[in-house]
Design an enzyme around this catalytic site. Sequence first.
Site, PDB file in Angstrom:
ATOM      1  N   ASP A 172       0.751  -1.387  -0.121  1.00 51.62           N
ATOM      2  CA  ASP A 172      -0.043   0.162  -0.369  1.00 51.62           C
ATOM      3  C   ASP A 172       1.118   1.606  -0.135  1.00 51.62           C
ATOM      4  O   ASP A 172       1.776   1.083  -0.590  1.00 51.62           O
ATOM      5  CB  ASP A 172      -0.899   0.001   1.379  1.00 51.62           C
ATOM      6  CG  ASP A 172      -2.328   0.821   0.863  1.00 51.62           C
ATOM      7  OD1 ASP A 172      -2.620   1.720   0.719  1.00 51.62           O
ATOM      8  OD2 ASP A 172      -3.298   0.168   1.595  1.00 51.62           O
ATOM      9  N   HIS A 212      -3.383   5.782   3.619  1.00 54.30           N
ATOM     10  CA  HIS A 212      -4.673   4.809   3.461  1.00 54.30           C
ATOM     11  C   HIS A 212      -4.265   3.156   4.055  1.00 54.30           C
ATOM     12  O   HIS A 212      -4.472   2.664   4.114  1.00 54.30           O
ATOM     13  CB  HIS A 212      -4.556   5.027   1.344  1.00 54.30           C
ATOM     14  CG  HIS A 212      -5.523   4.063   1.206  1.00 54.30           C
ATOM     15  ND1 HIS A 212      -4.651   2.326   0.854  1.00 54.30           N
ATOM     16  CD2 HIS A 212      -6.513   4.073   0.533  1.00 54.30           C
ATOM     17  CE1 HIS A 212      -6.089   2.006   0.271  1.00 54.30           C
ATOM     18  NE2 HIS A 212      -6.765   3.182  -0.072  1.00 54.30           N
ATOM     19  N   SER A 406     -11.254  -0.786  -0.571  1.00 52.41           N
ATOM     20  CA  SER A 406      -9.993  -0.846   0.170  1.00 52.41           C
ATOM     21  C   SER A 406     -10.599  -1.174   1.884  1.00 52.41           C
ATOM     22  O   SER A 406      -9.894  -1.705   1.945  1.00 52.41           O
ATOM     23  CB  SER A 406      -9.699   0.257   0.469  1.00 52.41           C
ATOM     24  OG  SER A 406      -8.719   1.319  -0.885  1.00 52.41           O
TER      25      SER A 406
END
Length: 590
Positions: A172, A212, A406
Site C-alpha cells: 500500500d 491509506h 480498500s
Amino acid sequence: MLAATLGAALVLGAPAALAGTAPVSPNGSSAPAPAAAPKAAAPASQSATWVAGTRAYLVITAPGDTTAVRSAVTANGGTVFNHYDAIGVVIAHSASGTFATTMRGVSGVQQVGATRTSDVPADAYNPALPANPAQSTTPSGEPVRADMTQIKADQAWAVTTGSASVKVGILDTGVDDQHQDLAPNFNAADSASCAYGKPDTRTGAWRDVGTHGTHVAGTVAAAKNGKGVIGVAPGVKISSVRIAEPTSSLFFAENTVCGFMWAGDHGFKVTNNSYYTDPWQFNCPDNADQAAIIEGVKRAQEYAEGKGSLQVAAAGNSNIDLANKTTDTESPNDSTPVTRTITNACLDIPTELPGVVTVSAMGTTAKASYSNYGLNVVDVTAPGGDTTGIYSTLPGGKYGSMSGTSMASPHVAGVAALLASTNPGITPAQLRDKLATQANDVACPSDSRCKGTTAKNGFFGEGQVDALKAVGSTPPPGKYFENAGDFAIGDNSTVESPITVGGVTGNAPATLKVGVNIVHTYIGDLKVDLIAPDGTVYTVHNRAGGSADNINQVYTVNASSEVANGTWKLRVNDNAGGDTGRIDSWNLTF
C-alpha cells in the site's frame, strides 16, 4: 470529499488508483490525496544518471538467467534498474523513444512494455525516506466497531485472535509502524519500500506517504490492547511493503512486481492489495505496453502464490460491472486520461489476475454504492463503509474513517489470516476455498445489475465473510472476562494482572479457558501462573520456548475446586536479564 470528524478530524481521500476514499460519492469518483498526509522530504541529492524523459519498462524473457537480456538493455540505450531472474522480468530505464521497439526485436525478449506515460521521478535514484510523524496517544477504551460485529470478528476473538507466526503483507502507501495500535504487531524485519521497483530496506522506508496504508493495516491487525480499535486478526503480524511512490501515490507495475516478489520471498501468508496498478485502470492485451504489464505482474503473483502467499485485492470504486466492461475514462492517470473502448479481455490488476481473491464492498446490508461488481469476478464481500465509513488507524497515533473497497479488502485479508492461524500449513488454494465456504450467502437485491444466485452473484460473490465460521468453532460456552490493560514485565521481576469475576454460579469448570497474550522477546525466561481467588496457583507456562517471541495461547485449566466469583490473577515471573515485555491482555471463559 467530506471531513472525517472522528479521531484525527482529517480530510481524508485517495488518488484514483486506491480503492478507498473518504465517504465516497455514489459514482465512485476519485478524490484528491489527503490534505493532512505526512509529506516526504525532498531528496538530499539526485543521481547524475537521471535525465528528463526517463521512462520505465518491463522487459519479459524466459525465467532463469536474464544476463543476455540485461546486456541487450544496456546495449540499446537503457539501464537495468532491477531484475527478477526467477520470473524472467527485467525492470529497465531509458530516455530513448525507440527503446521499446528496439528491444522487442532482440532475441530472447518476449515482451516489452512501458509502465508509465510520465517520467520516472529523479527520487527513484536517491529515494527520500517518508516522514516519521510525531505520535498522539489515545485514552483507554476500545469499543468493538460495527464492521467487526458484522463479520462476527468479536466472537471469533474468543476462539483465537490469530497466530503471531502468520505474516500479513500490507502492500500500500506504507504503514506508520510507530502507531500505538500497530507497533505491537508490526514486523519491521520483513518490511521495505518497493517504490520504483527495487526493495529499499532502510529503516522507515516502509512508512506511509499518505494515510491509506496505515488505515488498511489497522483493519487487518490493530492490537487488542485496550485502546483505539481492534483489527480482524489482532494476534497476527503485519509487514509494510510500500509500493506507492511519494508525491503521486501511484502504484506502477514495477512496484507491484517488486511487492509480490518480496511477499513470496519473505513468507507472507496473505497480502492485502487495495489499489489497481497504475497508470491503466484496465490493461488490454492488444496493447503491447499493457500486455507486458499484465504478464509481468501475473508472473510475480504466481511466484508469490507458489511460495505460499494468497493475494486479496479490492474490486475498485467505480460502480462498474467488471464482467461487462465497455469504457475506460480514467486512464492513463499519470498524464491525461482519455476515453477508450475496452472489452472483458482488459484486466483490472491485480484484482482480476488468476488466483487473486476479489473483494466487493457492502454497507450494512446492501452493496456499497461505489463498489465495482461482476458475476464470476467478485469472490467475496465485506464491510467497506458507505455513508458512515470504516474507523481505523491513521498516521501519528490518530484514527479516522474511510470508505471504499480498500476498506473491505483488509477485512477479508484478516479473515484469511485467522484461517491460516487455525489451519497451519494451509495452501493458498485451500485458503481461497475456505474463504468461499465460510462466507454467508447474500441474495441479490431488486437490482437488474446483480446477476447470479443467492449462493453466488455479481454483487457479493460467495457472500460476506464470517470470521467466527472461519476459525472453525463457536465461542467457548460460558461467561467471558478480559483484562486488556498493559502490564510491564521487567527483568527478574514479577507482575500480576487481575480479573474480577462476578455473576457466575458455583465453581469454575474443569475446562476453564485461560487466554494469554504476552509480548516478550524470550519466553524461555517466563513462568506464567493463574492464581485463583483463594490463592491456589495453576502454572500454565514454565520457562518453555527458549528464545521464541511472545505467548499467544489458550490454556485449559481444571479449576473445578475453585469458587468462580472473585479476583483471579495472571502472574508472570521473569527469571533472567536481557529481555523484557508486557502482559498485553488475558481472559477467562467459564
